[in-house]
Design an enzyme around this catalytic site. Structure first.
Site, PDB file in Angstrom:
ATOM      1  N   THR A  74       0.848  -1.200   0.000  1.00 20.54           N
ATOM      2  CA  THR A  74       0.000   0.000   0.000  1.00 20.54           C
ATOM      3  C   THR A  74       0.882   1.248   0.000  1.00 20.54           C
ATOM      4  O   THR A  74       0.618   2.211  -0.731  1.00 20.54           O
ATOM      5  CB  THR A  74      -0.930  -0.019   1.232  1.00 20.54           C
ATOM      6  OG1 THR A  74      -1.746  -1.189   1.163  1.00 20.54           O
ATOM      7  CG2 THR A  74      -1.816   1.214   1.294  1.00 20.54           C
ATOM      8  N   ASN A 153      -6.841  -9.544  -7.165  1.00 21.37           N
ATOM      9  CA  ASN A 153      -6.776 -10.283  -5.901  1.00 21.37           C
ATOM     10  C   ASN A 153      -8.066 -11.037  -5.611  1.00 21.37           C
ATOM     11  O   ASN A 153      -8.054 -12.039  -4.913  1.00 21.37           O
ATOM     12  CB  ASN A 153      -6.428  -9.344  -4.735  1.00 21.37           C
ATOM     13  CG  ASN A 153      -7.376  -8.188  -4.602  1.00 21.37           C
ATOM     14  OD1 ASN A 153      -7.630  -7.480  -5.566  1.00 21.37           O
ATOM     15  ND2 ASN A 153      -7.919  -7.988  -3.427  1.00 21.37           N
ATOM     16  N   GLN A 181      -0.252  -9.434  -6.677  1.00 18.65           N
ATOM     17  CA  GLN A 181      -0.748 -10.824  -6.751  1.00 18.65           C
ATOM     18  C   GLN A 181      -0.074 -11.650  -7.837  1.00 18.65           C
ATOM     19  O   GLN A 181      -0.257 -12.871  -7.890  1.00 18.65           O
ATOM     20  CB  GLN A 181      -2.277 -10.840  -6.950  1.00 18.65           C
ATOM     21  CG  GLN A 181      -3.057 -10.261  -5.772  1.00 18.65           C
ATOM     22  CD  GLN A 181      -3.084 -11.169  -4.538  1.00 18.65           C
ATOM     23  OE1 GLN A 181      -2.666 -12.335  -4.579  1.00 18.65           O
ATOM     24  NE2 GLN A 181      -3.564 -10.644  -3.415  1.00 18.65           N
ATOM     25  N   SER A 201       4.479  -7.050  -2.401  1.00 23.08           N
ATOM     26  CA  SER A 201       4.293  -7.182  -0.962  1.00 23.08           C
ATOM     27  C   SER A 201       4.834  -8.525  -0.481  1.00 23.08           C
ATOM     28  O   SER A 201       4.607  -9.550  -1.132  1.00 23.08           O
ATOM     29  CB  SER A 201       2.787  -7.110  -0.678  1.00 23.08           C
ATOM     30  OG  SER A 201       2.555  -7.176   0.701  1.00 23.08           O
ATOM     31  N   ALA A 202       5.525  -8.527   0.664  1.00 27.04           N
ATOM     32  CA  ALA A 202       6.145  -9.766   1.145  1.00 27.04           C
ATOM     33  C   ALA A 202       5.123 -10.814   1.569  1.00 27.04           C
ATOM     34  O   ALA A 202       5.307 -12.006   1.317  1.00 27.04           O
ATOM     35  CB  ALA A 202       7.075  -9.455   2.321  1.00 27.04           C
ATOM     36  N   HIS A 203       4.030 -10.377   2.223  1.00 29.32           N
ATOM     37  CA  HIS A 203       3.142 -11.406   2.795  1.00 29.32           C
ATOM     38  C   HIS A 203       2.309 -12.140   1.758  1.00 29.32           C
ATOM     39  O   HIS A 203       1.663 -13.133   2.072  1.00 29.32           O
ATOM     40  CB  HIS A 203       2.270 -10.836   3.927  1.00 29.32           C
ATOM     41  CG  HIS A 203       1.229  -9.846   3.545  1.00 29.32           C
ATOM     42  ND1 HIS A 203      -0.100 -10.033   3.839  1.00 29.32           N
ATOM     43  CD2 HIS A 203       1.295  -8.655   2.931  1.00 29.32           C
ATOM     44  CE1 HIS A 203      -0.803  -8.975   3.424  1.00 29.32           C
ATOM     45  NE2 HIS A 203       0.032  -8.128   2.870  1.00 29.32           N
ATOM     46  N   THR A 239      14.132   4.182   9.240  1.00 27.40           N
ATOM     47  CA  THR A 239      15.062   3.054   9.395  1.00 27.40           C
ATOM     48  C   THR A 239      14.407   1.775   8.886  1.00 27.40           C
ATOM     49  O   THR A 239      13.284   1.448   9.290  1.00 27.40           O
ATOM     50  CB  THR A 239      15.453   2.889  10.877  1.00 27.40           C
ATOM     51  OG1 THR A 239      15.995   4.139  11.316  1.00 27.40           O
ATOM     52  CG2 THR A 239      16.468   1.777  11.071  1.00 27.40           C
ATOM     53  N   CYS A 325     -10.876  -7.554   4.266  1.00 25.59           N
ATOM     54  CA  CYS A 325     -11.000  -6.112   4.450  1.00 25.59           C
ATOM     55  C   CYS A 325     -10.618  -5.744   5.872  1.00 25.59           C
ATOM     56  O   CYS A 325     -10.706  -6.550   6.794  1.00 25.59           O
ATOM     57  CB  CYS A 325     -12.383  -5.605   4.061  1.00 25.59           C
ATOM     58  SG  CYS A 325     -13.670  -6.251   5.077  1.00 25.59           S
TER      59      CYS A 325
HETATM   60  N1  PLP Z   1      -2.724  -4.694  -4.111  1.00 20.24           N
HETATM   61  C1  PLP Z   1      -3.291  -5.905  -4.188  1.00 20.24           C
HETATM   62  C2  PLP Z   1      -3.729  -6.436  -5.513  1.00 20.24           C
HETATM   63  C3  PLP Z   1      -3.473  -6.665  -3.022  1.00 20.24           C
HETATM   64  O1  PLP Z   1      -4.037  -7.874  -3.094  1.00 20.24           O
HETATM   65  C4  PLP Z   1      -3.049  -6.117  -1.782  1.00 20.24           C
HETATM   66  C5  PLP Z   1      -3.300  -6.849  -0.515  1.00 20.24           C
HETATM   67  O2  PLP Z   1      -4.394  -7.288  -0.256  1.00 20.24           O
HETATM   68  C6  PLP Z   1      -2.441  -4.864  -1.763  1.00 20.24           C
HETATM   69  C7  PLP Z   1      -2.302  -4.181  -2.943  1.00 20.24           C
HETATM   70  C8  PLP Z   1      -1.950  -4.248  -0.479  1.00 20.24           C
HETATM   71  O3  PLP Z   1      -0.817  -4.937   0.017  1.00 20.24           O
HETATM   72  P1  PLP Z   1      -0.282  -4.661   1.500  1.00 20.24           P
HETATM   73  O4  PLP Z   1      -1.095  -5.491   2.407  1.00 20.24           O
HETATM   74  O5  PLP Z   1       1.172  -5.088   1.496  1.00 20.24           O
HETATM   75  O6  PLP Z   1      -0.396  -3.209   1.752  1.00 20.24           O
END
Ligand code: PLP
Length: 385
Positions: A74, A153, A181, A201-203, A239, A325
């Site tokens: 984000t 997503n 994704q 995004s890492a997760h 940091t 959400c």
């Molecule tokens: N963009 C997409 C397509 C996503 O699926 C997500 C997470 O749900 C994000 C952005 C946001 O990622 P983050 O949780 O790392 O902010």
């Protein structure tokens, strides 16, 4: 008593952590110091960060020196969009109605006029409408930032990035891609592409939550959101979290072995067949177009997702209603709305997303729970309002 079985089918929300990522984070947490210090302690942390940067850049086919760590995708998305507008580089932002809220809200906050092009009923960005907005901008002498996603997503639909890149070839417009994704799952060649910036995004790749990255081309170097103390070569102040970044880097290295798209797509195909067998009236969204073989978004008419999700959860299956959400409540999906899905059906939408931990046994278990949740519909207990 044996613990009750749980099956996690919500990888698009957050993929379970890879063991190597967990170990890498624990190792770094045992270290002391600030990665920006010049002493030995600082340099040891710096090395972990730079090793991770190399691994992540390699997975994206990006330049290591233009891979910037952020606190989430984000944030990376916001840096790209708000940063570009704030730098005065763009006159207009063009996005689509099917974007993640992170993109839509950043576009809204950027302060430039925003156009949202539509999705088809299959969930594909309307590239003809996009071409028209670009042509109009060209006629008006405007520079546009096109901000679109790669893989949706909610539905798993793969967007026609080649076509979008072709539309922008030989122009000065900017292209940002929310690659969250698709990263690590489909091949990515950022440096060689027409894409100017991409966020990941890492997760979503089985690393930790709370760390993301922005890949940038040279002409975007000045697009900064958080100047702060000049970390990340002045592109993102604050940091760096060496532990989270190390976990991200390890996940990027281990993913190729752990994530077998062919194997996972076959399991996803089985899920689709089970849905068709047990609920022949179910609608599978985006089924006619190219989708990533990890995701199924479907709705069983008359089975409200709020109730169905509870049924699945109590039965031991974690899945989601559209996207995860922030409030934890089930809200109507703006993506399905953008695909012209009727409200009553959208209220029944569920998302199953598979990943590196998913096994045949998980799918067998899913079938049992699916059958019991569908039985509730027959008895009227899961009826949509
Ligand atoms: N963009 C997409 C397509 C996503 O699926 C997500 C997470 O749900 C994000 C952005 C946001 O990622 P983050 O949780 O790392 O902010």
């Amino acid at each position: 008593m044996e613990p009750r079985k749980r099956v996690y089918l919500d990888h698009n929300a957050s993929a379970p952590l890879l063991p190597g990522a967990r170990t890498a984070m624990a190792d770094v947490l045992a270290l002391t110091g600030n990665p920006n210090s010049v002493h030995g302690e600082g340099r040891a942390l710096r090395k972990r960060i730079e090793d991770a940067r190399t691994a992540i850049a390699r997975l994206a086919g990006a330049q290591t020196s233009r891979t910037v760590f952020t606190g989430s995708a984000t944030e990376a998305i916001t840096q790209a969009i708000v940063g570009a507008a704030r730098a005065g580089a763009v006159d207009r932002i063009v996005t689509s109605t099917g974007e993640h809220k992170a993109v839509l809200k950043a576009a809204e906050a950027a302060g430039a006029p925003v156009d949202e092009v539509a999705l088809s009923t299959d969930g594909v960005i309307d590239t003809v409408a996009l071409g028209k907005v670009i042509a109009d901008a060209d006629a008006a002498g405007e520079t546009v930032l096109v901000a679109v996603h790669w893989v949706n997503n909610e539905t798993g639909v793969i967007q026609p990035l080649d076509e979008i890149e072709a539309l922008l070839a030989d122009t000065e417009h900017f292209l940002f891609v929310d690659a969250v994704q698709g990263f690590g799952k489909l091949p990515m060649k950022f440096a060689a592409s027409r894409i100017d910036m991409a966020a990941v995004s890492a997760h979503k790749i089985a690393g930790p939550a709370g760390v993301g990255a922005l890949f940038m081309k040279a002409r975007c170097d000045k697009f900064v959101l958080i100047p702060g103390g000049g970390q990340e070569q002045g592109r993102r102040g604050g940091t760096e979290s060496a532990a989270l970044i190390a976990g991200f880097g390890k996940a990027a290295q281990e993913l190729a072995d752990a994530f077998d798209l062919e194997r996972i797509s076959a399991l996803t195909g089985q899920v689709e067949q089970l849905i068709e067998t047990h609920a022949p009236d179910a609608e599978i969204f985006g089924r006619r177009v190219r989708r990533l073989g990890t995701t199924i978004s479907f709705a069983v008419p008359g089975l409200a997702n709020a109730t169905a999700m509870i049924g699945f959860d109590l039965g031991g299956v974690a899945l989601s209603a559209g996207s995860a959400c922030s409030s934890g409540k089930v809200s109507k999906s703006h993506v399905l709305k953008a695909m012209d899905v009727a409200d009553e059906l959208a209220q029944c939408a569920l998302r199953v997303s598979l990943g590196w931990t998913t096994t045949e046994a998980d799918i067998e278990f899913f079938e049992k729970v699916l059958v019991s949740v569908l039985a509730q519909r027959k008895s009227g207990r899961g009826a949509a309002a």
